[in-house]
Design a protein around this motif. Structure first.
Motif, mmCIF file in Angstrom:
data_model
loop_
_atom_site.group_PDB
_atom_site.id
_atom_site.type_symbol
_atom_site.label_atom_id
_atom_site.label_comp_id
_atom_site.label_asym_id
_atom_site.label_seq_id
_atom_site.Cartn_x
_atom_site.Cartn_y
_atom_site.Cartn_z
ATOM 1 N N SER A 1 60.494 64.771 68.560
ATOM 2 C CA SER A 1 60.491 66.226 68.740
ATOM 3 C C SER A 1 60.642 66.740 70.166
ATOM 4 N N ARG A 2 60.353 65.919 71.193
ATOM 5 C CA ARG A 2 60.367 66.469 72.548
ATOM 6 C C ARG A 2 60.588 65.385 73.595
ATOM 7 N N VAL A 3 61.418 65.723 74.603
ATOM 8 C CA VAL A 3 61.609 64.863 75.765
ATOM 9 C C VAL A 3 61.512 65.761 76.997
ATOM 10 N N LEU A 4 60.645 65.373 77.927
ATOM 11 C CA LEU A 4 60.443 66.119 79.167
ATOM 12 C C LEU A 4 60.902 65.242 80.326
ATOM 13 N N ILE A 5 61.743 65.796 81.195
ATOM 14 C CA ILE A 5 62.376 65.014 82.259
ATOM 15 C C ILE A 5 62.188 65.686 83.608
ATOM 16 N N GLN A 6 61.796 64.892 84.611
ATOM 17 C CA GLN A 6 61.738 65.359 85.995
ATOM 18 C C GLN A 6 63.133 65.182 86.599
ATOM 19 N N LEU A 7 63.718 66.261 87.118
ATOM 20 C CA LEU A 7 65.039 66.227 87.746
ATOM 21 C C LEU A 7 64.872 66.370 89.249
ATOM 22 N N ASP A 8 65.376 65.419 89.982
ATOM 23 C CA ASP A 8 65.350 65.498 91.436
ATOM 24 C C ASP A 8 66.786 65.457 91.936
ATOM 25 N N PHE A 9 67.290 66.606 92.355
ATOM 26 C CA PHE A 9 68.631 66.682 92.916
ATOM 27 C C PHE A 9 68.534 66.377 94.405
ATOM 28 N N ILE A 10 69.437 65.542 94.901
ATOM 29 C CA ILE A 10 69.434 65.153 96.304
ATOM 30 C C ILE A 10 70.634 65.760 97.021
ATOM 31 N N LYS A 11 71.809 65.635 96.423
ATOM 32 C CA LYS A 11 73.033 66.211 96.983
ATOM 33 C C LYS A 11 73.750 66.974 95.888
ATOM 34 N N PRO A 12 74.421 68.028 96.133
ATOM 35 C CA PRO A 12 74.727 68.633 97.425
ATOM 36 C C PRO A 12 73.573 69.447 98.011
ATOM 37 N N PHE A 13 72.518 69.663 97.228
ATOM 38 C CA PHE A 13 71.338 70.369 97.737
ATOM 39 C C PHE A 13 70.109 69.733 97.115
ATOM 40 N N LYS A 14 68.976 69.859 97.769
ATOM 41 C CA LYS A 14 67.732 69.305 97.242
ATOM 42 C C LYS A 14 67.066 70.334 96.334
ATOM 43 N N ALA A 15 66.598 69.842 95.212
ATOM 44 C CA ALA A 15 65.856 70.689 94.277
ATOM 45 C C ALA A 15 65.072 69.771 93.343
ATOM 46 N N ASN A 16 63.937 70.249 92.902
ATOM 47 C CA ASN A 16 63.102 69.520 91.951
ATOM 48 C C ASN A 16 62.845 70.441 90.775
ATOM 49 N N ASN A 17 63.385 70.068 89.628
ATOM 50 C CA ASN A 17 63.265 70.887 88.433
ATOM 51 C C ASN A 17 62.811 70.040 87.261
ATOM 52 N N THR A 18 62.682 70.670 86.131
ATOM 53 C CA THR A 18 62.276 69.996 84.904
ATOM 54 C C THR A 18 63.280 70.330 83.815
ATOM 55 N N ALA A 19 63.617 69.341 83.003
ATOM 56 C CA ALA A 19 64.435 69.563 81.809
ATOM 57 C C ALA A 19 63.563 69.268 80.602
ATOM 58 N N GLU A 20 63.757 70.063 79.566
ATOM 59 C CA GLU A 20 62.998 69.857 78.335
ATOM 60 C C GLU A 20 63.942 69.967 77.149
ATOM 61 N N PHE A 21 63.888 68.958 76.307
ATOM 62 C CA PHE A 21 64.623 68.972 75.047
ATOM 63 C C PHE A 21 63.594 69.062 73.930
ATOM 64 N N THR A 22 63.767 70.023 73.034
ATOM 65 C CA THR A 22 62.909 70.096 71.862
ATOM 66 C C THR A 22 63.783 70.016 70.613
ATOM 67 N N LEU A 23 63.296 69.310 69.627
ATOM 68 C CA LEU A 23 64.012 69.121 68.379
ATOM 69 C C LEU A 23 63.120 69.607 67.244
ATOM 70 N N ALA A 24 63.612 70.569 66.489
ATOM 71 C CA ALA A 24 62.841 71.135 65.382
ATOM 72 C C ALA A 24 63.622 70.953 64.085
ATOM 73 N N PRO A 25 63.038 70.231 63.125
ATOM 74 C CA PRO A 25 63.740 70.041 61.854
ATOM 75 C C PRO A 25 63.846 71.350 61.074
ATOM 76 N N SER A 26 64.944 71.477 60.345
ATOM 77 C CA SER A 26 65.135 72.626 59.456
ATOM 78 C C SER A 26 65.886 72.144 58.228
ATOM 79 N N ALA A 27 66.035 73.016 57.245
ATOM 80 C CA ALA A 27 66.739 72.641 56.022
ATOM 81 C C ALA A 27 68.191 72.266 56.314
#
Length: 182
Positions: free
Chosen positions: A102-128
């Protein structure tokens, strides 16, 4: 006359900086799609960085992209580092959480072309109809990024990439044996 022009330019710059300061301290970009497959057909494509080569919208940009995988092959602690051309840059991703299916949480560390530290989140919800897959990226928005946002719209720059990636993921997941029951 030159003094007046310089004062007007200085006031315009100050006004832009003041306006930038009013922007939010964080950002969130998010896209979703409906995959006609069960969550257990989609989840492995996300929790295993080696699978990203098949659906990530950024993988085909640099044919000489260098990839390094460390840690576990998948799930929590899996690490993917990359270094590419100027269009791709360099960075690192680490799975912080993988709650199957149901869920994957990822730490993103960009180095080039610019530095940034973000988070990615994937959520999966079953449906009909299958699985609703949501892909979000969020993080802090320091003053320099707030100022850049006056001229560049991150939502319009990254959102279409998310849409392309989700479309590729959808196609891939719908071709696997773990489709919908029935």
């Amino acid at each position: 006359m030159i003094t007046t022009i310089l004062i007007i330019i200085a006031l315009a710059i100050l006004a832009l900086l003041a306006f930038a300061a009013t922007k939010p301290n964080s950002f969130r970009i998010e896209r979703s799609t409906l995959v006609k497959a069960r969550p257990d057909a989609v989840f492995p494509l996300i929790q295993d960085f080696r699978q990203w080569q098949h659906w990530s919208p950024w993988e085909g940009i640099d044919p000489n992209l260098r990839r390094t995988y460390t840690g576990p092959a998948q799930g929590k602690g899996a690490v993917y580092a990359y270094q590419g051309n100027n269009k791709v840059g360099a960075g690192r991703m680490e799975i912080l959480e993988a709650a199957a299916p149901s869920r994957v949480l990822i730490q993103l560390d960009f180095i080039k072309p610019f530095k940034a530290n973000n988070t990615a989140e994937f959520t999966l919800a079953p449906s009909a109809e299958g699985t609703k897959v949501n892909w979000a990226m969020f993080g802090p928005q320091p003053f320099i990024v707030k100022t850049m946002s006056l001229f560049f719209n991150m939502e319009k720059m990254v959102g279409p990439d998310f849409e392309r990636g989700l479309a590729k993921m959808k196609t891939l997941a719908e071709q696997t044996p773990a489709r919908l029951p029935g």
